[in-house]
Design a protein around this motif. Structure first.
Motif, PDB file in Angstrom:
ATOM      1  N   PHE A   1      -0.886   3.201  -4.940  1.00  0.00           N
ATOM      2  CA  PHE A   1      -2.276   3.055  -5.342  1.00  0.00           C
ATOM      3  C   PHE A   1      -2.424   1.725  -6.080  1.00  0.00           C
ATOM      4  N   GLY A   2      -2.601   0.657  -5.312  1.00  0.00           N
ATOM      5  CA  GLY A   2      -2.735  -0.661  -5.915  1.00  0.00           C
ATOM      6  C   GLY A   2      -4.121  -0.892  -6.485  1.00  0.00           C
ATOM      7  N   PRO A   3      -4.266  -1.863  -7.381  1.00  0.00           N
ATOM      8  CA  PRO A   3      -5.569  -2.103  -8.013  1.00  0.00           C
ATOM      9  C   PRO A   3      -6.633  -2.589  -7.042  1.00  0.00           C
ATOM     10  N   ASP A   4      -6.200  -3.127  -5.899  1.00  0.00           N
ATOM     11  CA  ASP A   4      -7.172  -3.655  -4.947  1.00  0.00           C
ATOM     12  C   ASP A   4      -7.443  -2.707  -3.791  1.00  0.00           C
ATOM     13  N   ASP A   5      -6.825  -1.530  -3.817  1.00  0.00           N
ATOM     14  CA  ASP A   5      -7.027  -0.576  -2.727  1.00  0.00           C
ATOM     15  C   ASP A   5      -8.435  -0.001  -2.792  1.00  0.00           C
ATOM     16  N   ASP A   6      -9.147  -0.105  -1.687  1.00  0.00           N
ATOM     17  CA  ASP A   6     -10.489   0.479  -1.638  1.00  0.00           C
ATOM     18  C   ASP A   6     -10.674   1.352  -0.404  1.00  0.00           C
ATOM     19  N   GLY A   7      -9.583   1.671   0.272  1.00  0.00           N
ATOM     20  CA  GLY A   7      -9.648   2.532   1.445  1.00  0.00           C
ATOM     21  C   GLY A   7      -8.677   3.681   1.313  1.00  0.00           C
ATOM     22  N   PRO A   8      -8.584   4.506   2.346  1.00  0.00           N
ATOM     23  CA  PRO A   8      -7.661   5.645   2.285  1.00  0.00           C
ATOM     24  C   PRO A   8      -6.212   5.185   2.161  1.00  0.00           C
ATOM     25  N   VAL A   9      -5.419   5.976   1.454  1.00  0.00           N
ATOM     26  CA  VAL A   9      -4.044   5.617   1.116  1.00  0.00           C
ATOM     27  C   VAL A   9      -3.082   6.623   1.739  1.00  0.00           C
ATOM     28  N   ALA A  10      -1.946   6.131   2.233  1.00  0.00           N
ATOM     29  CA  ALA A  10      -0.855   6.996   2.682  1.00  0.00           C
ATOM     30  C   ALA A  10       0.049   7.274   1.490  1.00  0.00           C
ATOM     31  N   VAL A  11       0.238   8.531   1.142  1.00  0.00           N
ATOM     32  CA  VAL A  11       1.019   8.872  -0.048  1.00  0.00           C
ATOM     33  C   VAL A  11       2.422   9.367   0.287  1.00  0.00           C
ATOM     34  N   ARG A  12       2.809   9.302   1.548  1.00  0.00           N
ATOM     35  CA  ARG A  12       4.152   9.746   1.937  1.00  0.00           C
ATOM     36  C   ARG A  12       5.235   9.065   1.098  1.00  0.00           C
ATOM     37  N   GLY A  13       5.054   7.778   0.837  1.00  0.00           N
ATOM     38  CA  GLY A  13       6.059   7.046   0.070  1.00  0.00           C
ATOM     39  C   GLY A  13       6.279   7.607  -1.311  1.00  0.00           C
ATOM     40  N   SER A  14       5.250   8.192  -1.913  1.00  0.00           N
ATOM     41  CA  SER A  14       5.396   8.780  -3.236  1.00  0.00           C
ATOM     42  C   SER A  14       6.386   9.942  -3.202  1.00  0.00           C
ATOM     43  N   TYR A  15       6.292  10.779  -2.184  1.00  0.00           N
ATOM     44  CA  TYR A  15       7.197  11.912  -2.071  1.00  0.00           C
ATOM     45  C   TYR A  15       8.618  11.449  -1.767  1.00  0.00           C
ATOM     46  N   GLU A  16       8.742  10.463  -0.894  1.00  0.00           N
ATOM     47  CA  GLU A  16      10.074   9.964  -0.557  1.00  0.00           C
ATOM     48  C   GLU A  16      10.748   9.332  -1.785  1.00  0.00           C
ATOM     49  N   LEU A  17       9.985   8.541  -2.550  1.00  0.00           N
ATOM     50  CA  LEU A  17      10.530   7.937  -3.764  1.00  0.00           C
ATOM     51  C   LEU A  17      10.887   9.009  -4.786  1.00  0.00           C
ATOM     52  N   SER A  18      10.009   9.972  -4.979  1.00  0.00           N
ATOM     53  CA  SER A  18      10.252  11.012  -5.983  1.00  0.00           C
ATOM     54  C   SER A  18      11.489  11.829  -5.643  1.00  0.00           C
ATOM     55  N   GLU A  19      11.700  12.089  -4.368  1.00  0.00           N
ATOM     56  CA  GLU A  19      12.885  12.854  -3.977  1.00  0.00           C
ATOM     57  C   GLU A  19      14.160  12.064  -4.289  1.00  0.00           C
ATOM     58  N   ARG A  20      14.125  10.753  -4.095  1.00  0.00           N
ATOM     59  CA  ARG A  20      15.295   9.935  -4.436  1.00  0.00           C
ATOM     60  C   ARG A  20      15.495   9.864  -5.947  1.00  0.00           C
TER      61      ARG A  20
END
Length: 297
Positions: free
Chosen positions: A162-181
């Motif tokens: 969730f970057g400061p310049d994001d103004d469209g829909p976001v893919a959050v898959r990376g959050s789960y992959e990072l959290s699992e690691r």
């Protein structure tokens, strides 16, 4: 098939849809993190001869304000209602967080005969949204059983999706992959023990899921079942996303907030592949052994 529909207002907000002649087969239909009532899907099942109950399992009057320490008894009580309506064989179909709930409920309730986990996880995750105390932090489990929180994997808040310049829909898959690691030391306790489920297990997952890695999760669940000598069936489509849908349903509209991946064609193909097997399992018409069909073209 003619159906009859009634609102359910005792215990939860929901809808019960039945064939006019009734049915000895029932299914609890659970949405994902929206927690919404799945009217379209409940009606689809009823038209195929299944009594279907869909409930708003968080939010609304008397419900937790977020997916935070939701009692799994919420879902066992829904099974009580289906049984009271004459359902002798009961299944649960859940999507995403609803699939997490379906799997965890079936671990604890032997009355569940079929679990259909659409875009599932193999892990228990931390809360999404506020708890009864109105707070989102510290992280807590999404679920409880008999008043005790289930072990869970927290989220790594350093994820920068969730970057400061994001103004469209976001893919959050990376959050789960990072959290699992990041929290690898917590994953063993948070694994969903599907080997303890006595029900038939069907798993649907798309390789292009951008919400979380549901296909690796589904394969992990199936492997855990196989290692215990139990069976599962994985339906996969490498081009499908997080929201496969079944014949007779319309695809959900795009979200302004999240990217779900896939395409209408691929999501429909995955749902169409699995649908007759779902009905066969609910009506106990025989289940093949554990397998993982080749991806649909």
């Amino acid at each position: 098939m003619d159906i009859v529909e009634q609102q359910v207002r005792e215990g939860w907000e929901g809808v019960l849809v039945e064939p006019v002649a009734g049915s000895t087969v029932g299914v609890l239909v659970l949405a994902g993190s929206s927690g919404r009532i799945e009217y379209q899907r409940a009606r689809l099942f009823a038209r195929h001869g299944v009594t279907a109950l869909s409930i708003r399992w968080w939010g609304g009057a008397g419900r937790p304000p977020g997916i935070c320490e939701i009692p799994l008894e919420t879902f066992t009580a829904a099974i009580d209602l289906l049984r009271a309506r004459g359902a002798e064989r009961v299944g649960i179909l859940g999507v995403s967080k609803g699939a997490e709930a379906a799997l965890l409920t079936a671990v604890r309730d032997p009355r569940v005969a079929v679990v259909v986990a659409v875009s599932p996880t193999s892990l228990v995750w931390a809360n999404l949204g506020r708890g009864h105390d109105g707070e989102q932090r510290p992280y807590r489990s999404s679920w409880t059983w008999r008043g005790r929180p289930l072990p869970f994997v927290p989220y790594d808040d350093t994820w920068e999706g969730f970057g400061p310049d994001d103004d469209g829909p976001v893919a959050v898959r990376g959050s789960y992959e990072l959290s699992e690691r990041t929290f690898a030391h917590r994953t063993a306790a948070a694994e969903i023990p599907v080997e303890r489920i006595g029900a038939d297990l069907l798993l649907l997952a798309g390789g292009d899921d951008e919400m979380w890695p549901s296909l690796p999760f589904a394969e992990r669940l199936a492997a855990r079942r196989r290692a215990a000598g139990a069976t599962a069936r994985v339906f996969r489509h490498d081009g499908a996303g997080h929201r496969p849908f079944f014949p007779g349903e319309q695809p959900l509209p795009p979200s302004p907030h999240y990217r779900y991946g896939g395409s209408a064609q691929a999501d429909a193909a995955l749902g169409a592949e699995a649908w007759p097997h779902i009905l066969d399992a609910l009506f106990d018409r025989g289940m093949p052994g554990t397998s993982s069909p080749d991806p649909a073209p």
